[in-house]
Design a protein around this motif. Structure first.
Motif, PDB file in Angstrom:
ATOM      1  N   SER A 215       0.812  -1.218   0.000  1.00 52.84           N
ATOM      2  CA  SER A 215       0.000   0.000   0.000  1.00 52.84           C
ATOM      3  C   SER A 215       0.841   1.263   0.000  1.00 52.84           C
ATOM      4  O   SER A 215       0.420   2.295   0.507  1.00 52.84           O
ATOM      5  N   GLY A 216       2.053   1.181  -0.568  1.00 51.90           N
ATOM      6  CA  GLY A 216       2.824   2.391  -0.781  1.00 51.90           C
ATOM      7  C   GLY A 216       2.256   3.160  -1.964  1.00 51.90           C
ATOM      8  O   GLY A 216       1.130   2.912  -2.410  1.00 51.90           O
ATOM      9  N   ALA A 217       3.032   4.080  -2.496  1.00 46.07           N
ATOM     10  CA  ALA A 217       2.529   4.919  -3.584  1.00 46.07           C
ATOM     11  C   ALA A 217       2.139   4.099  -4.810  1.00 46.07           C
ATOM     12  O   ALA A 217       1.146   4.407  -5.477  1.00 46.07           O
ATOM     13  N   SER A 218       2.883   3.036  -5.128  1.00 49.71           N
ATOM     14  CA  SER A 218       2.545   2.218  -6.298  1.00 49.71           C
ATOM     15  C   SER A 218       1.225   1.486  -6.097  1.00 49.71           C
ATOM     16  O   SER A 218       0.356   1.484  -6.981  1.00 49.71           O
ATOM     17  N   GLY A 219       1.058   0.835  -4.945  1.00 44.20           N
ATOM     18  CA  GLY A 219      -0.187   0.127  -4.675  1.00 44.20           C
ATOM     19  C   GLY A 219      -1.369   1.067  -4.614  1.00 44.20           C
ATOM     20  O   GLY A 219      -2.451   0.776  -5.144  1.00 44.20           O
ATOM     21  N   ALA A 220      -1.183   2.230  -3.967  1.00 39.26           N
ATOM     22  CA  ALA A 220      -2.263   3.208  -3.877  1.00 39.26           C
ATOM     23  C   ALA A 220      -2.611   3.771  -5.254  1.00 39.26           C
ATOM     24  O   ALA A 220      -3.783   4.023  -5.556  1.00 39.26           O
ATOM     25  N   ALA A 221      -1.595   3.976  -6.111  1.00 41.87           N
ATOM     26  CA  ALA A 221      -1.857   4.468  -7.468  1.00 41.87           C
ATOM     27  C   ALA A 221      -2.626   3.437  -8.280  1.00 41.87           C
ATOM     28  O   ALA A 221      -3.477   3.790  -9.112  1.00 41.87           O
TER      29      ALA A 221
ATOM     30  N   HIS B 225       6.423  -1.420  -8.730  1.00 41.57           N
ATOM     31  CA  HIS B 225       7.257  -0.927  -7.631  1.00 41.57           C
ATOM     32  C   HIS B 225       8.407  -0.125  -8.215  1.00 41.57           C
ATOM     33  O   HIS B 225       8.807  -0.337  -9.366  1.00 41.57           O
ATOM     34  N   THR B 226       8.967   0.789  -7.419  1.00 43.27           N
ATOM     35  CA  THR B 226      10.081   1.595  -7.922  1.00 43.27           C
ATOM     36  C   THR B 226      11.353   0.778  -8.118  1.00 43.27           C
ATOM     37  O   THR B 226      12.289   1.260  -8.755  1.00 43.27           O
ATOM     38  N   ASP B 227      11.415  -0.447  -7.611  1.00 41.15           N
ATOM     39  CA  ASP B 227      12.532  -1.329  -7.963  1.00 41.15           C
ATOM     40  C   ASP B 227      12.621  -1.476  -9.479  1.00 41.15           C
ATOM     41  O   ASP B 227      13.707  -1.650 -10.038  1.00 41.15           O
ATOM     42  N   MET B 228      11.474  -1.421 -10.144  1.00 39.78           N
ATOM     43  CA  MET B 228      11.419  -1.592 -11.590  1.00 39.78           C
ATOM     44  C   MET B 228      11.852  -0.321 -12.318  1.00 39.78           C
ATOM     45  O   MET B 228      12.171  -0.362 -13.510  1.00 39.78           O
TER      46      MET B 228
ATOM     47  N   ALA C  85       6.872   5.735  -8.647  1.00 35.18           N
ATOM     48  CA  ALA C  85       5.954   4.809  -7.987  1.00 35.18           C
ATOM     49  C   ALA C  85       4.544   4.954  -8.551  1.00 35.18           C
ATOM     50  O   ALA C  85       3.851   3.966  -8.818  1.00 35.18           O
ATOM     51  N   PHE C  86       4.125   6.191  -8.740  1.00 32.50           N
ATOM     52  CA  PHE C  86       2.797   6.469  -9.295  1.00 32.50           C
ATOM     53  C   PHE C  86       2.663   5.859 -10.688  1.00 32.50           C
ATOM     54  O   PHE C  86       1.677   5.180 -10.997  1.00 32.50           O
ATOM     55  N   ALA C  87       3.654   6.080 -11.533  1.00 32.18           N
ATOM     56  CA  ALA C  87       3.600   5.564 -12.904  1.00 32.18           C
ATOM     57  C   ALA C  87       3.551   4.042 -12.927  1.00 32.18           C
ATOM     58  O   ALA C  87       2.827   3.441 -13.738  1.00 32.18           O
ATOM     59  N   GLN C  88       4.301   3.393 -12.033  1.00 30.48           N
ATOM     60  CA  GLN C  88       4.291   1.934 -11.981  1.00 30.48           C
ATOM     61  C   GLN C  88       2.913   1.406 -11.585  1.00 30.48           C
ATOM     62  O   GLN C  88       2.413   0.423 -12.145  1.00 30.48           O
ATOM     63  N   GLY C  89       2.277   2.047 -10.602  1.00 32.53           N
ATOM     64  CA  GLY C  89       0.955   1.612 -10.173  1.00 32.53           C
ATOM     65  C   GLY C  89      -0.099   1.794 -11.244  1.00 32.53           C
ATOM     66  O   GLY C  89      -0.955   0.921 -11.461  1.00 32.53           O
ATOM     67  N   VAL C  90      -0.048   2.932 -11.935  1.00 30.90           N
ATOM     68  CA  VAL C  90      -1.002   3.201 -13.015  1.00 30.90           C
ATOM     69  C   VAL C  90      -0.845   2.168 -14.130  1.00 30.90           C
ATOM     70  O   VAL C  90      -1.829   1.614 -14.642  1.00 30.90           O
ATOM     71  N   LYS C  91       0.393   1.879 -14.493  1.00 33.32           N
ATOM     72  CA  LYS C  91       0.665   0.917 -15.566  1.00 33.32           C
ATOM     73  C   LYS C  91       0.119  -0.467 -15.224  1.00 33.32           C
ATOM     74  O   LYS C  91      -0.526  -1.129 -16.056  1.00 33.32           O
ATOM     75  N   ALA C  92       0.355  -0.929 -13.997  1.00 37.05           N
ATOM     76  CA  ALA C  92      -0.114  -2.256 -13.595  1.00 37.05           C
ATOM     77  C   ALA C  92      -1.638  -2.322 -13.589  1.00 37.05           C
ATOM     78  O   ALA C  92      -2.237  -3.301 -14.059  1.00 37.05           O
ATOM     79  N   ALA C  93      -2.288  -1.288 -13.065  1.00 39.24           N
ATOM     80  CA  ALA C  93      -3.752  -1.284 -13.008  1.00 39.24           C
ATOM     81  C   ALA C  93      -4.357  -1.293 -14.407  1.00 39.24           C
ATOM     82  O   ALA C  93      -5.375  -1.963 -14.650  1.00 39.24           O
ATOM     83  N   ARG C  94      -3.754  -0.584 -15.328  1.00 39.92           N
ATOM     84  CA  ARG C  94      -4.266  -0.583 -16.699  1.00 39.92           C
ATOM     85  C   ARG C  94      -4.115  -1.956 -17.340  1.00 39.92           C
ATOM     86  O   ARG C  94      -4.958  -2.380 -18.137  1.00 39.92           O
ATOM     87  N   GLY C  95      -3.047  -2.666 -16.980  1.00 41.81           N
ATOM     88  CA  GLY C  95      -2.898  -4.034 -17.467  1.00 41.81           C
ATOM     89  C   GLY C  95      -4.012  -4.929 -16.952  1.00 41.81           C
ATOM     90  O   GLY C  95      -4.570  -5.753 -17.697  1.00 41.81           O
ATOM     91  N   VAL C  96      -4.365  -4.769 -15.683  1.00 42.62           N
ATOM     92  CA  VAL C  96      -5.467  -5.542 -15.098  1.00 42.62           C
ATOM     93  C   VAL C  96      -6.780  -5.222 -15.801  1.00 42.62           C
ATOM     94  O   VAL C  96      -7.566  -6.123 -16.132  1.00 42.62           O
ATOM     95  N   LEU C  97      -7.028  -3.951 -16.041  1.00 40.66           N
ATOM     96  CA  LEU C  97      -8.283  -3.547 -16.683  1.00 40.66           C
ATOM     97  C   LEU C  97      -8.389  -4.116 -18.095  1.00 40.66           C
ATOM     98  O   LEU C  97      -9.479  -4.519 -18.530  1.00 40.66           O
ATOM     99  N   ARG C  98      -7.271  -4.166 -18.804  1.00 42.71           N
ATOM    100  CA  ARG C  98      -7.298  -4.768 -20.145  1.00 42.71           C
ATOM    101  C   ARG C  98      -7.615  -6.256 -20.053  1.00 42.71           C
ATOM    102  O   ARG C  98      -8.350  -6.802 -20.887  1.00 42.71           O
ATOM    103  N   GLN C  99      -7.065  -6.918 -19.039  1.00 42.62           N
ATOM    104  CA  GLN C  99      -7.297  -8.355 -18.886  1.00 42.62           C
ATOM    105  C   GLN C  99      -8.751  -8.659 -18.521  1.00 42.62           C
ATOM    106  O   GLN C  99      -9.378  -9.554 -19.106  1.00 42.62           O
ATOM    107  N   LEU C 100      -9.280  -7.910 -17.558  1.00 41.57           N
ATOM    108  CA  LEU C 100     -10.605  -8.228 -17.028  1.00 41.57           C
ATOM    109  C   LEU C 100     -11.733  -7.520 -17.763  1.00 41.57           C
ATOM    110  O   LEU C 100     -12.905  -7.809 -17.506  1.00 41.57           O
ATOM    111  N   GLY C 101     -11.357  -6.593 -18.638  1.00 42.38           N
ATOM    112  CA  GLY C 101     -12.392  -5.895 -19.407  1.00 42.38           C
ATOM    113  C   GLY C 101     -13.177  -4.929 -18.561  1.00 42.38           C
ATOM    114  O   GLY C 101     -14.357  -4.694 -18.808  1.00 42.38           O
TER     115      GLY C 101
END
Length: 527
Positions: free
Chosen positions: A70-76, A499-502, A511-527
Motif C-alpha cells: 500500500s505504498g505509492a505504487s499500490g495506492a496508485a 514498484h520503484t525497484d522496476m 511509484a505512481f507511474a508503476q501503479g497506473v501501468k499495472a492497473a491498466r494491465g489488469v483492466l485490459r485483462q478483465l475488461g
C-alpha cells in the motif's frame, strides 16, 4: 550477508566506530541527560516470519483483484482501478496503515513525515500525474494550490558558521568552488535541452521515457563521482553538494551512484518550476488522496507468505500477527506492489538477482520540541529545509512549516539520515543493534552543530528505521539487463508488478507511474 556480520554483538559493533564516522557522536558522556526516545515501526520484525513455517490457512476471502502493498505504487493502482469504475478489489499490507515509505505520524492537527516529504512540480507532459494532482485538489486548471506550494523560506544551508539561503552559499564560496559549481549547472542546462533522433529527452520522468541512445545510457556504467572528476572538477563544495543530492534522493553516496542517475536528479525536470509541493505529513498526503474512496478495501497487518496459481486465478496466503491466523486470498488478478526481494520470496519465479539489487537503509527521527531553533550566528531565519554542510545527516525539516500558525511555541523537527559509508547490508545490520539512546545522541549532536544549546528544548525523539528504504541506482542497474527483465510482462496470466525497484529510482512520480501501468494491465485483462 555473511555469517560473521550477523554474529557481532552490540558492544563490539558500537565500539568499532572507526569505519563509520556518523557513529562517533554516540559515545556516552558522563552526566549526560537525554530526552525520552523510542524506536517505532515494529512491523519490520513481523516481516521476518517469511523465513519461518506458518500454520495452514484457516479462512479464505475472495476479490477480483488483490493489490499487495500500500505504498505509492499500490495506492496508485487502487486509484486507477476506482477511477475507471472498477471497485471489486482489495488492498493489503504488512503495515497497520497504508503509505509505504511515505507514512506519517502525529495527531491530526500536528502531523509529521516518516519518509518522503515533498513532490517537485510536475512537467506538463506528465499528463497522468497532472490529472491526479487536479483530482486531488493540488491543482486547479493547471494552477497549483498555493497552500501546498512550499512557503518561503524553502531551504537554507549552515556553512562556515552562518546560515545562507538556498543550498549553495554563493557569497561565501571560494573562487574555485564558485567556478566549478557554475560550470556544473551550465552542463545541466545544456543536457536538459537535449533530445535524440526520436525527439526523446535525454532524461525524463518517468525514467523509461528517457532517451535510450548510447550517448546517454553509457553514463550508467560509471559512478557520478568519477564522471564529475572526469570533467576536471575537484571543488570540495561541489563534491559535497552533489553527494548530498545523491544521498537525498537515492540514499546512496555519490561514489556508488550511477552517473546517469546523478545527472537525472538535475536534468530530468524542465527547470522552470522551482517550487516543491509539501504537507505537514509529507507525501503521505498524496497517498491518502490516492486512497480516497478505497479506505474500506484496505486490510493491514497482512504478511504475504505464499502465492499460488489456482485455476485461472491466484491464491495468496497471508499471516495476521494480531490473531495468528492465516488467510487464503483468492483473486482473478494480483498486483504485487512490493519490493522485488519480497515478491521473489512468495514462490513464483520472477526476475531477480540479489547481488545486483541493493536497498538503502535510512533513519528518520522526529524531534518534538517546546520551541523552534534560533540562529546562533548571522544569516536568514528558519526555513522549511535546514541543511548543515559537512554533516552525515541531510538536516531537518520543520514539519508544521505549511500551517497557518506556522511557528507556534512547539513544533516537530524531522531529521533525515541516509545510512551511507559502507555496504548497505552491513549498515542495515548495524542499525538494528543500536538502541534509541544511541540514535538520540547522534541527532542531538547534529543539532549542537547548527543550534548550540537547543538540545534542551527537545522533549522527546521518535525514531524510525527503514532497513530497505529505497532501491539504490548503482552503476549498471538502470540500463542493465536485470531491470529490463524486471519490467517485462510476467510469464503468469493475471500477475502484475508495480514498484520503484522496476524504475531504479525511488521517487513518487516513478511509484505512481508503476501503479497506473499495472492497473491498466489488469483492466485490459478483465475488461
Amino acid at each position: 550477508m555473511n555469517g560473521p556480520i550477523m554474529s557481532i554483538d552490540r558492544r563490539t559493533l558500537l565500539l568499532s566506530t572507526g569505519a563509520w564516522p556518523w557513529l562517533n557522536a554516540c559515545q556516552l558522556k558522563i552526566g549526560e541527560t537525554l530526552p525520552p526516545s523510542r524506536i517505532v515501526g515494529a512491523e519490520a520484525h513481523a516481516g521476518h516470519r517469511l523465513r519461518g513455517a506458518l500454520p495452514a490457512a484457516s479462512q479464505s476471502r475472495k476479490t477480483r483483484v488483490l493489490i499487495v502493498g500500500s505504498g505509492a505504487s499500490g495506492a496508485a493502482a487502487a486509484y486507477t482501478l476506482q477511477k475507471s469504475g472498477f471497485t471489486d478489489f482489495s488492498l493489503i499490507d504488512l503495515a497497520q496503515t497504508f503509505g509505504g515509505n511515505a507514512r506519517s505520524g502525529g495527531p491530526s492537527d500536528a502531523r509529521y513525515p516518516w519518509g518522503a516529504h515533498y513532490l517537485p512540480q510536475a512537467d506538463e507532459e506528465n499528463r497522468d500525474l497532472i490529472d491526479f494532482l487536479e483530482h486531488a485538489g493540488a491543482m486547479k486548471n493547471g494552477v497549483y494550490n498555493e497552500d501546498y506550494l512550499c512557503h518561503d523560506r524553502e531551504e537554507r544551508i549552515y556553512y562556515q558558521g552562518s546560515w545562507h539561503e538556498g543550498l549553495i552559499p554563493w557569497v561565501s564560496l571560494k573562487p574555485q568552488d564558485r567556478s566549478e559549481v557554475e560550470a556544473f549547472l551550465k552542463l545541466v542546462e545544456s543536457i536538459r535541452g537535449k533530445r535524440d533522433a526520436k525527439n526523446k529527452h535525454a532524461f525524463r520522468i518517468p525514467l523509461d521515457e528517457s532517451s535510450r541512445e548510447n550517448e546517454y545510457i553509457q553514463l550508467d556504467q560509471q559512478t557520478f563521482a568519477d564522471f564529475i572528476r572526469g570533467q576536471g572538477w575537484h571543488s570540495p563544495f561541489l563534491s559535497w553538494y552533489l553527494n548530498y543530492c545523491c544521498r537525498d534522493d537515492y540514499g546512496t553516496d555519490w561514489e556508488e551512484t550511477s552517473a546517469w542517475a546523478g545527472l537525472h536528479y538535475f536534468a530530468a525536470r524542465s527547470g522552470d518550476k522551482d517550487k516543491v509541493l509539501t504537507w505537514p505529513e509529507g507525501n503521505h498526503w498524496l497517498v491518502k488522496q490516492l486512497m480516497v474512496g478505497s479506505e474500506d478495501r484496505f486490510q493491514g497487518d497482512e504478511l504475504s507468505c505464499r502465492l499460488l496459481s489456482k485455476g485461472k486465478g491466484w491464491s495468496l496466503e497471508t499471516y495476521k500477527s494480531a490473531t495468528g491466523r492465516v488467510t487464503a486470498w483468492e483473486a482473478d488478478a494480483v498486483i504485487l506492489a512490493v519490493p522485488r526481494f519480497v515478491a521473489a520470496r512468495l514462490g513464483v519465479d520472477l526476475p531477480f538477482a540479489k547481488q545486483q539489487v541493493s536497498y538503502a537503509p535510512w533513519m528518520v527521527a522526529n524531534c518534538h520540541a517546546r520551541s523552534l531553533p534560533t540562529n546562533a550566528g548571522p544569516g536568514p531565519g528558519l526555513a522549511w529545509d535546514n541543511v548543515p554542510y559537512g554533516s552525515a545527516s541531510l538536516g531537518y525539516v520543520v514539519a508544521n512549516h505549511q500551517t497557518i500558525a506556522r511557528y507556534p511555541g512547539a513544533s516537530t523537527l524531522t531529521s533525515y539520515w541516509p545510512l551511507t559509508g559502507g555496504s548497505s547490508e552491513y549498515l542495515r545490520t548495524m542499525a538494528g543493534f543500536r538502541a534509541s539512546e544511541d540514535w538520540a545522541r547522534l541527532v542531538l549532536a547534529d543539532f549542537d552543530l547548527m543550534h548550540p544549546g537547543f538540545r534542551s528544548e527537545i522533549e522527546g525523539i521518535d525514531i524510525w528505521l527503514w532497513g530497505h528504504g529505497m532501491i539504490q541506482p548503482k552503476p549498471g542497474y538502470l540500463w542493465g539487463q536485470l531491470r529490463d527483465a524486471m519490467n517485462q510482462p510476467t510469464a503468469y496470466p493475471g500477475l502484475y508488478l508495480a514498484h520503484t525497484d522496476m524504475s531504479g529510482i525511488s521517487i513518487f512520480e516513478e511509484a505512481f507511474a508503476q501503479g497506473v501501468k499495472a492497473a491498466r494491465g489488469v483492466l485490459r485483462q478483465l475488461g
